[in-house]
Design a protein around this motif. Structure first.
Motif, short mmCIF file in Angstrom:
data_model
loop_
_atom_site.label_atom_id
_atom_site.label_comp_id
_atom_site.label_asym_id
_atom_site.label_seq_id
_atom_site.Cartn_x
_atom_site.Cartn_y
_atom_site.Cartn_z
N GLN A 208 1.86 5.17 -10.08
CA GLN A 208 1.25 5.94 -9.22
C GLN A 208 1.04 7.22 -9.94
N GLY B 134 -0.11 -0.77 -8.69
CA GLY B 134 1.13 -1.60 -7.99
C GLY B 134 2.05 -1.44 -9.23
N LEU C 22 3.59 -4.76 -4.28
CA LEU C 22 2.75 -3.76 -3.50
C LEU C 22 3.31 -4.13 -2.08
N PHE D 207 -0.86 0.40 0.93
CA PHE D 207 -0.25 -0.42 -0.15
C PHE D 207 -0.21 -1.75 0.69
N SER E 252 0.36 5.87 3.12
CA SER E 252 1.29 4.79 2.41
C SER E 252 1.07 3.45 2.88
N ALA F 109 5.24 -1.43 0.21
CA ALA F 109 4.96 -0.85 1.47
C ALA F 109 5.83 -1.19 2.71
N THR G 59 7.25 7.61 -2.59
CA THR G 59 6.26 6.63 -2.84
C THR G 59 5.99 5.95 -4.01
N ILE H 220 -3.59 7.14 -1.83
CA ILE H 220 -2.09 6.79 -1.92
C ILE H 220 -1.24 8.01 -1.50
N LEU I 23 6.60 3.63 -7.06
CA LEU I 23 6.80 2.31 -7.44
C LEU I 23 8.04 1.93 -7.84
#
Length: 364
Positions: free
Chosen positions: A244, A241, A292, A155, A152, A296, A12, A148, A14
């Motif tokens: 994390q 974004g 984001l 997002f 998931s 996602a 997950t 988060i 980014l």
């Protein structure tokens, strides 16, 4: 700080770098860093409470340079300890949050003017606003990280929210709607309180004709607090974004808020010249919103989208690209604001207003 789990069988994170809990920063480093930064902020607060005054341009400039330099050094330490990916995440998050905090200053200026807060005590009001903003953002960071970690699909919500915020800011007609909403809330919260018409230094309570009353400072603090809440709702999805890591999110917010009160006095009339700042923030928020949504889609597990399967064909925006876009947008907006005819007109109007204010004071 908690281990970074994967969503399903896919990360997950980014970015393509390590996830939280495996990012090269030890728990000891994180605790020491957070403690040191909180102590610095506390000392700053105590200094303001002990010596309320309007700082000079030189004093404000030195403090702003100190805090900006401290953030740059901190980013370098993170870079060398945990790698360039996390270092870039910190810088991207810090620049984004710092830009949003400057936008927050515009609202603070309006609040100070509306309640006619004496400039001698504006530092304390600003410091109160910064502390409340930090507390609210800390709460949202913890909550956001927990959500988060397990869901998931959030997002999609964060991305849609940032796109809506970007559109709203870009189409704003110049009136501060959030402040207008605050006025109604503040009135409801304070309508039953006995509030005096005049300030009594920096006190929250005073005595008039033997009767204990609150000063207008109470309404100022409530308004600042409500404004901080609205800005926290915008800023936390934006930085999630980009990273994390709750540690990076919190430190980026902390550095964005440190030195903000000195920046308030340093910029002065320059604030009115940054006419393209809100457009720059709109672009940044929209960019992060798209990032984001793409993320996602990469980690998608919603059954009604692509049959619950990850969508691999969407582009993966790296943190390097994000940092470049954010910095480039801010620089272009600032230069355009300072050099444009509209920015120069705003500067001339501000200079004329200050001259008129000085003449009025001298006339008295």
């Amino acid at each position: 700080m908690g281990g970074g789990e994967t969503c399903g069988k896919k990360r997950t994170s980014l970015s393509k770098g390590p996830t939280l809990g495996n990012h090269g920063l030890t728990l000891q480093f994180e605790i020491i860093a957070l403690a040191a930064l909180c102590i610095i902020l506390l000392l700053d607060l105590l200094y303001v409470v002990k010596k309320p005054h309007e700082p000079s341009m030189k004093e404000s400039g030195l403090w702003v340079a100190f805090y900006v330099g401290l953030a740059v050094i901190f980013g370098v330490v993170v870079w060398f300890q945990a790698g360039p990916d996390l270092g870039q995440q910190f810088y991207a998050g810090w620049v984004t949050e710092y830009s949003l905090s400057i936008d927050n200053l515009f609202v603070f200026i309006i609040i100070m003017a509306r309640f006619s807060v004496p400039r001698k005590y504006q530092q304390e009001v600003l410091m109160f606003g910064i502390i409340i903003a930090l507390i609210l953002r800390a709460i949202f960071i913890v909550a956001g990280a927990a959500v988060i970690e397990h869901y998931s699909w959030v997002f999609y919500i964060f991305g849609a929210f940032l796109l809506f915020t970007a559109w709203k800011q870009a189409t704003d007609n110049g009136e501060d709607e959030s402040e207008g909403a605050n006025n109604g809330i503040v009135y409801k919260l304070t309508k039953n309180l006995p509030i005096s018409k005049e300030y009594d230094g920096n006190k929250l309570r005073t005595v008039i004709d033997g009767k204990k009353m609150f000063t207008p400072m109470v309404m100022v603090f409530v308004t600042i607090g409500m404004t901080d809440l609205l800005f926290a709702v915008d800023s936390i999805p934006a930085i999630f974004g980009l990273t994390q890591s709750p540690f990076i999110v919190f430190t980026a917010n902390l550095f964005a808020l440190m030195g903000l009160r000195q920046l308030y006095f340093l910029l002065g009339g320059l604030m009115d010249r940054l006419i393209f700042l809100k457009h720059a923030l709109s672009i940044i928020l929209a960019f992060i919103g798209v990032k984001l949504v793409f993320h996602a889609m990469h980690v998608n597990e919603l059954p009604f989208i692509n049959g619950g399967q990850h969508i691999e064909w969407v582009p993966d925006i790296s943190i390097t690209v994000s940092l470049t876009v954010i910095l480039g947008t801010i620089v272009i907006a600032t230069v355009a604001s300072l050099l444009s005819p509209a920015g120069r007109r705003a500067a001339a109007e501000q200079k004329a207003a200050k001259a008129a204010e000085t003449a009025e004071i001298d006339g008295k």
